[in-house]
Design a protein around this motif. Structure first.
Motif, short mmCIF file in Angstrom:
data_model
loop_
_atom_site.label_atom_id
_atom_site.label_comp_id
_atom_site.label_asym_id
_atom_site.label_seq_id
_atom_site.Cartn_x
_atom_site.Cartn_y
_atom_site.Cartn_z
N ASP A 1 2.44 1.84 -3.36
CA ASP A 1 1.48 2.15 -4.35
C ASP A 1 1.02 3.76 -4.09
O ASP A 1 1.16 4.47 -5.07
CB ASP A 1 0.01 1.72 -4.16
CG ASP A 1 0.08 0.05 -4.56
OD1 ASP A 1 0.94 -0.10 -5.25
OD2 ASP A 1 -0.88 -0.68 -4.35
N GLU A 2 1.00 4.20 -2.83
CA GLU A 2 0.91 5.74 -2.72
C GLU A 2 2.15 6.34 -3.06
O GLU A 2 1.82 7.44 -3.29
CB GLU A 2 0.84 5.78 -0.84
CG GLU A 2 -0.45 5.18 -0.35
CD GLU A 2 -0.52 5.45 1.10
OE1 GLU A 2 0.56 5.88 1.77
OE2 GLU A 2 -1.48 4.85 1.48
N LEU A 3 3.35 5.89 -2.78
CA LEU A 3 4.57 6.64 -3.07
C LEU A 3 4.65 6.58 -4.65
O LEU A 3 5.10 7.64 -5.13
CB LEU A 3 5.87 5.99 -2.56
CG LEU A 3 5.97 6.17 -1.10
CD1 LEU A 3 7.08 4.99 -0.44
CD2 LEU A 3 6.33 7.64 -0.66
N ALA B 1 0.94 -1.25 0.15
CA ALA B 1 -0.12 0.09 -0.02
C ALA B 1 0.74 1.25 -0.10
O ALA B 1 0.65 2.35 -0.73
CB ALA B 1 -0.90 -0.02 1.24
N ARG B 2 1.82 1.44 0.78
CA ARG B 2 2.75 2.52 0.75
C ARG B 2 3.61 2.57 -0.49
O ARG B 2 3.48 3.52 -0.90
CB ARG B 2 3.86 2.07 2.09
CG ARG B 2 3.07 2.25 3.30
CD ARG B 2 2.58 3.75 3.61
NE ARG B 2 1.53 3.30 4.59
CZ ARG B 2 0.21 2.92 4.59
NH1 ARG B 2 -0.05 2.52 3.52
NH2 ARG B 2 -0.56 2.83 5.53
N THR C 1 2.41 6.86 -6.74
CA THR C 1 1.51 7.54 -7.29
C THR C 1 1.93 9.13 -7.21
O THR C 1 1.93 10.03 -8.12
CB THR C 1 0.06 7.59 -6.42
OG1 THR C 1 -0.49 6.36 -6.73
CG2 THR C 1 -0.96 8.53 -7.19
N ALA C 2 2.66 9.27 -5.99
CA ALA C 2 3.20 10.75 -5.65
C ALA C 2 4.39 11.12 -6.52
O ALA C 2 4.70 12.30 -6.66
CB ALA C 2 3.44 10.84 -4.15
#
Length: 83
Positions: free
Chosen positions: A60-62, A57-58, A64-65
C-alpha cells in the motif's frame, strides 16, 4: 464441558492411536508426538499472517508512492497459490 464415559474413552483411544496423546501406566494421558506438529503449524500460520499484513502495508505504501503502472498488484504465496 464433560463427555459421557464411553465417547470420552473412545476419543482418548483414538488420540493415543493417532499419536496426539500418550497413555501412561498410571492412567495419565499427556500430549503425544503429533501435538508438537499442531503447535508448530499454529506458529507458522501466525507468522504467515504477520508477514502478509506487513507485506500488504508495504504494498500500500509503495503503490501510493509509485505510478499506477509500477505499483504492486497483489501479494501471493507462490505462482500456483494466491494469497
Amino acid at each position: 464441558m464433560s463427555l459421557p464415559q464411553p465417547p470420552a474413552c473412545h476419543l482418548l483411544r483414538t488420540l493415543v492411536h493417532d499419536a496426539y496423546a500418550r497413555k501412561l501406566d498410571d492412567g495419565g494421558s499427556p500430549p503425544g508426538d503429533k501435538q508438537q506438529l499442531l503447535d508448530d503449524a499454529g506458529r507458522r500460520q501466525a507468522l504467515l499472517r504477520r508477514v502478509r499484513r506487513t507485506l500488504a502495508a508495504r504494498r500500500d505504501e509503495l503503490s501510493t508512492a509509485a505510478s499506477a503502472r509500477r505499483g504492486i498488484a497483489e501479494i501471493v504465496d507462490g505462482p500456483r497459490r494466491p494469497g
